[in-house]
Design a protein around this motif. Sequence first.
Motif, PDB file in Angstrom:
ATOM      1  N   ARG A   1     -87.377 -12.267   2.761  1.00  0.00           N
ATOM      2  CA  ARG A   1     -87.562 -12.207   1.604  1.00  0.00           C
ATOM      3  C   ARG A   1     -88.617 -11.027   1.175  1.00  0.00           C
ATOM      4  O   ARG A   1     -88.522 -10.391   0.266  1.00  0.00           O
ATOM      5  N   LEU A   2     -89.531 -10.990   1.939  1.00  0.00           N
ATOM      6  CA  LEU A   2     -90.720 -10.143   1.899  1.00  0.00           C
ATOM      7  C   LEU A   2     -90.249  -8.709   2.070  1.00  0.00           C
ATOM      8  O   LEU A   2     -90.578  -7.761   1.246  1.00  0.00           O
ATOM      9  N   ILE A   3     -89.390  -8.510   3.156  1.00  0.00           N
ATOM     10  CA  ILE A   3     -88.806  -7.110   3.428  1.00  0.00           C
ATOM     11  C   ILE A   3     -88.106  -6.798   2.249  1.00  0.00           C
ATOM     12  O   ILE A   3     -88.142  -5.597   2.144  1.00  0.00           O
TER      13      ILE A   3
ATOM     14  N   THR B   1     -96.225  -4.748  -5.047  1.00  0.00           N
ATOM     15  CA  THR B   1     -96.326  -5.165  -6.442  1.00  0.00           C
ATOM     16  C   THR B   1     -96.964  -6.408  -6.678  1.00  0.00           C
ATOM     17  O   THR B   1     -97.015  -7.237  -7.560  1.00  0.00           O
ATOM     18  N   ILE B   2     -96.856  -7.303  -5.196  1.00  0.00           N
ATOM     19  CA  ILE B   2     -97.244  -8.710  -5.281  1.00  0.00           C
ATOM     20  C   ILE B   2     -98.904  -8.656  -5.459  1.00  0.00           C
ATOM     21  O   ILE B   2     -99.520  -7.997  -4.783  1.00  0.00           O
ATOM     22  N   VAL B   3     -99.315  -9.428  -6.239  1.00  0.00           N
ATOM     23  CA  VAL B   3    -100.856  -9.548  -6.331  1.00  0.00           C
ATOM     24  C   VAL B   3    -101.379 -10.950  -5.673  1.00  0.00           C
ATOM     25  O   VAL B   3    -101.001 -11.856  -6.125  1.00  0.00           O
ATOM     26  N   PRO B   4    -102.209 -10.711  -4.874  1.00  0.00           N
ATOM     27  CA  PRO B   4    -102.694 -11.637  -3.950  1.00  0.00           C
ATOM     28  C   PRO B   4    -103.609 -12.741  -4.668  1.00  0.00           C
ATOM     29  O   PRO B   4    -104.554 -12.190  -5.626  1.00  0.00           O
ATOM     30  N   HIS B   5    -103.860 -13.921  -4.176  1.00  0.00           N
ATOM     31  CA  HIS B   5    -104.438 -14.878  -4.878  1.00  0.00           C
ATOM     32  C   HIS B   5    -105.537 -15.239  -3.827  1.00  0.00           C
ATOM     33  O   HIS B   5    -105.174 -15.928  -2.821  1.00  0.00           O
ATOM     34  N   HIS B   6    -106.700 -14.573  -3.639  1.00  0.00           N
ATOM     35  CA  HIS B   6    -107.481 -14.779  -2.723  1.00  0.00           C
ATOM     36  C   HIS B   6    -108.414 -16.055  -2.312  1.00  0.00           C
ATOM     37  O   HIS B   6    -108.897 -16.312  -1.378  1.00  0.00           O
ATOM     38  N   GLN B   7    -108.153 -16.861  -3.318  1.00  0.00           N
ATOM     39  CA  GLN B   7    -108.960 -18.373  -3.327  1.00  0.00           C
ATOM     40  C   GLN B   7    -108.160 -18.934  -2.047  1.00  0.00           C
ATOM     41  O   GLN B   7    -108.730 -20.024  -1.455  1.00  0.00           O
TER      42      GLN B   7
ATOM     43  N   LYS C   1     -97.045 -18.024  -1.027  1.00  0.00           N
ATOM     44  CA  LYS C   1     -97.406 -18.536  -2.312  1.00  0.00           C
ATOM     45  C   LYS C   1     -98.498 -17.868  -2.932  1.00  0.00           C
ATOM     46  O   LYS C   1     -98.584 -17.533  -4.134  1.00  0.00           O
ATOM     47  N   ALA C   2     -99.589 -17.482  -2.138  1.00  0.00           N
ATOM     48  CA  ALA C   2    -100.797 -16.777  -2.635  1.00  0.00           C
ATOM     49  C   ALA C   2    -100.730 -15.258  -2.634  1.00  0.00           C
ATOM     50  O   ALA C   2    -101.232 -14.628  -3.116  1.00  0.00           O
ATOM     51  N   GLY C   3     -99.401 -14.759  -2.041  1.00  0.00           N
ATOM     52  CA  GLY C   3     -99.191 -13.448  -1.936  1.00  0.00           C
ATOM     53  C   GLY C   3     -99.970 -12.571  -0.957  1.00  0.00           C
ATOM     54  O   GLY C   3    -100.051 -11.493  -1.165  1.00  0.00           O
ATOM     55  N   LEU C   4    -100.602 -13.215  -0.112  1.00  0.00           N
ATOM     56  CA  LEU C   4    -101.226 -12.488   1.049  1.00  0.00           C
ATOM     57  C   LEU C   4    -100.181 -12.334   2.026  1.00  0.00           C
ATOM     58  O   LEU C   4    -100.102 -12.661   3.241  1.00  0.00           O
ATOM     59  N   ILE C   5     -99.656 -11.021   2.030  1.00  0.00           N
ATOM     60  CA  ILE C   5     -98.453 -10.542   2.705  1.00  0.00           C
ATOM     61  C   ILE C   5     -99.177 -10.090   4.383  1.00  0.00           C
ATOM     62  O   ILE C   5     -98.270 -10.306   5.218  1.00  0.00           O
ATOM     63  N   LYS C   6    -100.106  -9.510   4.152  1.00  0.00           N
ATOM     64  CA  LYS C   6    -100.655  -9.387   5.398  1.00  0.00           C
ATOM     65  C   LYS C   6    -100.723 -10.441   6.290  1.00  0.00           C
ATOM     66  O   LYS C   6    -100.644 -10.419   7.544  1.00  0.00           O
ATOM     67  N   LYS C   7    -101.405 -11.498   5.851  1.00  0.00           N
ATOM     68  CA  LYS C   7    -101.620 -12.832   6.347  1.00  0.00           C
ATOM     69  C   LYS C   7    -100.273 -13.444   7.157  1.00  0.00           C
ATOM     70  O   LYS C   7    -100.187 -13.938   8.081  1.00  0.00           O
ATOM     71  N   ILE C   8     -99.251 -13.122   6.269  1.00  0.00           N
ATOM     72  CA  ILE C   8     -97.918 -13.424   6.786  1.00  0.00           C
ATOM     73  C   ILE C   8     -97.535 -12.807   8.312  1.00  0.00           C
ATOM     74  O   ILE C   8     -97.059 -13.488   9.118  1.00  0.00           O
ATOM     75  N   SER C   9     -97.732 -11.498   8.153  1.00  0.00           N
ATOM     76  CA  SER C   9     -97.452 -10.764   9.256  1.00  0.00           C
ATOM     77  C   SER C   9     -98.303 -11.130  10.463  1.00  0.00           C
ATOM     78  O   SER C   9     -97.894 -11.405  11.535  1.00  0.00           O
TER      79      SER C   9
END
Length: 184
Positions: A37-39, A45-51, A87-95
């Motif tokens: 889904r991410l790829i 364009t995904i805006v991360p939610h850092h909380q 959910k939070a848009g933290l793409i690098k964390k998924i990686s």
Amino acid sequence: MNNHSVIRYLLLLFASVLISMRVNAQHVDDFNLVAQRLINRDIKTIVPHHQDSIKVNEYLKNITRCIATRNDSALIYANQSIILAEKAGLIKKISVALQELGQYFMSKEDFAGAISCFINALKIEEKLNSERRVADLNDDLARVYYYQEIFGKALEYHEKAIVIYQNLKDTINIAKVLSHIGSL
């Protein structure tokens, strides 16, 4: 212990092993779906939610701890970190979670699972243009192929990693990869 007890114990043990293998395969499929889904999206364009970042980091630390103690809870923490990070848009964390999960599968000698996780993490990092992470993941993939004694593929991934490390002038990782190449 009588024969019936021994047989019952062995059947239960065999059933638990089969269930464990099925759960591992299911988790890899779920993680692959998230990665795909991410790829397939424009992830810039995904805006991360850092909380939620702190909680994701906690899950990632728990994955590392579970791998060190060979604890299968790493799968649960990986699942939680990937779901929350998505959910939070933290793409690098998924990686990072996929890479940690790949390390978990390596510790279990589930090389297919490890390759799947590393490749999906690599695709995400390539979209993010994160050269150092791309190099690290290429090195991880090389190690998987090394342990499978597929030395040509291992060398191919080591070469990709070393080119990137040379561009980054990262002498420590250049030395590490050269050492890995020397062991082929």
